[in-house]
Scaffold this motif. Structure first.
Motif, PDB file in Angstrom:
ATOM      1  N   GLU A 195      31.287 112.660 -46.318  1.00  0.00           N
ATOM      2  CA  GLU A 195      31.957 113.896 -46.686  1.00  0.00           C
ATOM      3  C   GLU A 195      31.082 115.115 -46.391  1.00  0.00           C
ATOM      4  O   GLU A 195      29.863 115.083 -46.592  1.00  0.00           O
ATOM      5  CB  GLU A 195      32.323 113.872 -48.171  1.00  0.00           C
ATOM      6  N   LEU A 196      31.744 116.185 -45.941  1.00  0.00           N
ATOM      7  CA  LEU A 196      31.031 117.412 -45.592  1.00  0.00           C
ATOM      8  C   LEU A 196      30.282 117.981 -46.794  1.00  0.00           C
ATOM      9  O   LEU A 196      29.177 118.514 -46.657  1.00  0.00           O
ATOM     10  CB  LEU A 196      32.033 118.435 -45.051  1.00  0.00           C
ATOM     11  N   ARG A 197      30.856 117.846 -47.981  1.00  0.00           N
ATOM     12  CA  ARG A 197      30.205 118.412 -49.174  1.00  0.00           C
ATOM     13  C   ARG A 197      28.862 117.748 -49.447  1.00  0.00           C
ATOM     14  O   ARG A 197      27.967 118.362 -50.029  1.00  0.00           O
ATOM     15  CB  ARG A 197      31.116 118.307 -50.388  1.00  0.00           C
ATOM     16  N   LEU A 206      26.746 116.833 -47.119  1.00  0.00           N
ATOM     17  CA  LEU A 206      25.787 117.493 -46.224  1.00  0.00           C
ATOM     18  C   LEU A 206      25.422 118.876 -46.763  1.00  0.00           C
ATOM     19  O   LEU A 206      24.255 119.294 -46.707  1.00  0.00           O
ATOM     20  CB  LEU A 206      26.378 117.609 -44.822  1.00  0.00           C
ATOM     21  N   THR A 207      26.422 119.595 -47.276  1.00  0.00           N
ATOM     22  CA  THR A 207      26.160 120.910 -47.857  1.00  0.00           C
ATOM     23  C   THR A 207      25.231 120.789 -49.059  1.00  0.00           C
ATOM     24  O   THR A 207      24.315 121.600 -49.237  1.00  0.00           O
ATOM     25  CB  THR A 207      27.489 121.568 -48.283  1.00  0.00           C
ATOM     26  N   LEU A 229      26.282 121.884 -39.703  1.00  0.00           N
ATOM     27  CA  LEU A 229      26.939 122.855 -40.573  1.00  0.00           C
ATOM     28  C   LEU A 229      27.026 124.237 -39.920  1.00  0.00           C
ATOM     29  O   LEU A 229      28.034 124.932 -40.081  1.00  0.00           O
ATOM     30  CB  LEU A 229      26.186 122.945 -41.903  1.00  0.00           C
ATOM     31  N   LEU A 288      29.816 123.996 -37.283  1.00  0.00           N
ATOM     32  CA  LEU A 288      31.134 123.961 -37.918  1.00  0.00           C
ATOM     33  C   LEU A 288      31.504 125.331 -38.468  1.00  0.00           C
ATOM     34  O   LEU A 288      32.633 125.812 -38.282  1.00  0.00           O
ATOM     35  CB  LEU A 288      31.138 122.925 -39.038  1.00  0.00           C
ATOM     36  N   ASP A 289      30.553 125.976 -39.138  1.00  0.00           N
ATOM     37  CA  ASP A 289      30.821 127.293 -39.704  1.00  0.00           C
ATOM     38  C   ASP A 289      31.129 128.309 -38.613  1.00  0.00           C
ATOM     39  O   ASP A 289      32.014 129.162 -38.757  1.00  0.00           O
ATOM     40  CB  ASP A 289      29.617 127.738 -40.527  1.00  0.00           C
TER      41      ASP A 289
END
Length: 297
Positions: A2-4, A6-7, A72, A75-76
């Motif tokens: 999940e991306l979260r 990585l964040t 990230l 993607l951003d």
């Protein structure tokens, strides 16, 4: 994956503190810790070494950090590019800062930029020591950095935004803590806690120079990557340190600050950027910074 996760990893890796990372992500600390554990489980490796006093990246975590930043950032950038296409306005500026000593100036700049140019993004690169920031500005991997003078890198410009003074931090039960001012020569037999050698810290450099000028070389027995950890170790009685007046907001049980006796040892804080950087966004941020962080008169 999940991306979260990585964040969450990036926030903890840059802050090296779960509480500050949770605050940065606007979430509670327990869910953040759970996300990190889940990520480590999925990867099958430990990303952080953590105890009650400090958080450090493992070798696996170090190797994971830059790829995660790239993912990230890319993607951003893609999301922002799509949103900005209809408005015809887009920009991002990467900013390097060291953490504790930027705790006042950095929010002033970010709030001013956000208020004046809400579509302009500041990408923060924490734990970037002053000399490292200058190297990265010179090679183009950073647009703007919080540094200290002197700036000797060819093609890099700087503007002074403040002045700091070197002070002594001691455990509250240290004999020298009874003094109003600490003569630096009294530290000759002490053990020190400081930033890693050769990591680009101007505070470490200033500490060594000040001690050598007083006739001794500081004996550093413990190194730590940030002021928060260094001062926690000092409070625990591991050693003494020289730090900056801008770090006095860090309050730990058992920690005291004392000015040094004699003429003050001052360091000038500055913003630095590459003179030939073509970024219009950088020029916009520099213009905002003129008002938000003026050069002292």
């Amino acid at each position: 994956m999940e991306l979260r996760y990585l964040t969450a990893f990036l926030a903890v890796a840059e802050e090296l503190h779960f509480g500050r990372a949770a605050k940065r992500l606007q979430m509670a600390q327990p869910p953040l810790s759970q996300q990190i554990r889940q990520l480590e489980k999925e990867l099958g490796v430990q990303l952080f070494e953590r105890n009650t006093r400090s958080v450090r990246l493992t070798s696996a975590g170090e190797s994971f950090l830059e790829p995660v930043r790239t993912v990230l950032d890319d993607l951003d950038l893609a999301v922002r590019s799509v949103k900005a296409a209809g408005r015809g306005e887009f920009g991002r500026v990467t900013v390097g800062f060291a953490g504790a000593s930027s705790h006042e100036a950095l929010p002033l700049l970010t709030r001013a930029v956000r208020a004046a140019h809400p579509d302009l993004e500041l990408v923060m690169r924490g734990q970037t020591y002053a000399n490292v920031a200058l190297d990265r500005i010179a090679d183009g991997s950073l647009d703007l950095g919080f540094v200290r003078l002197p700036v000797t890198h060819l093609g890099v410009r700087a503007r002074v935004i403040g002045e700091e003074e070197l002070i002594c931090a001691l455990s509250s039960d240290h004999p020298l803590a009874r003094l109003d001012r600490v003569p630096i020569g009294e530290l000759a037999e002490e053990v020190f806690v400081s930033f890693p050698a050769n990591a680009g810290s101007t505070v470490r450099e200033a500490t060594v120079q000040a001690c050598v000028a007083a006739g001794f070389t500081p004996r550093v027995v413990q190194e730590a990557p940030d002021s928060y950890t260094i001062l926690a170790l000092v409070a625990a009685g591991v050693g003494v340190t020289l730090t900056l007046t801008s770090c006095q907001h860090i309050q730990q049980t058992g920690l005291v600050y004392r000015p040094l006796a004699g003429p003050g040892i001052r360091l000038q804080a500055a913003l630095a950027w590459r003179a030939d950087n073509p970024s219009a966004a950088l020029r916009t941020v520099l213009a905002v910074a003129e008002a938000a962080l003026p050069t002292p008169g």
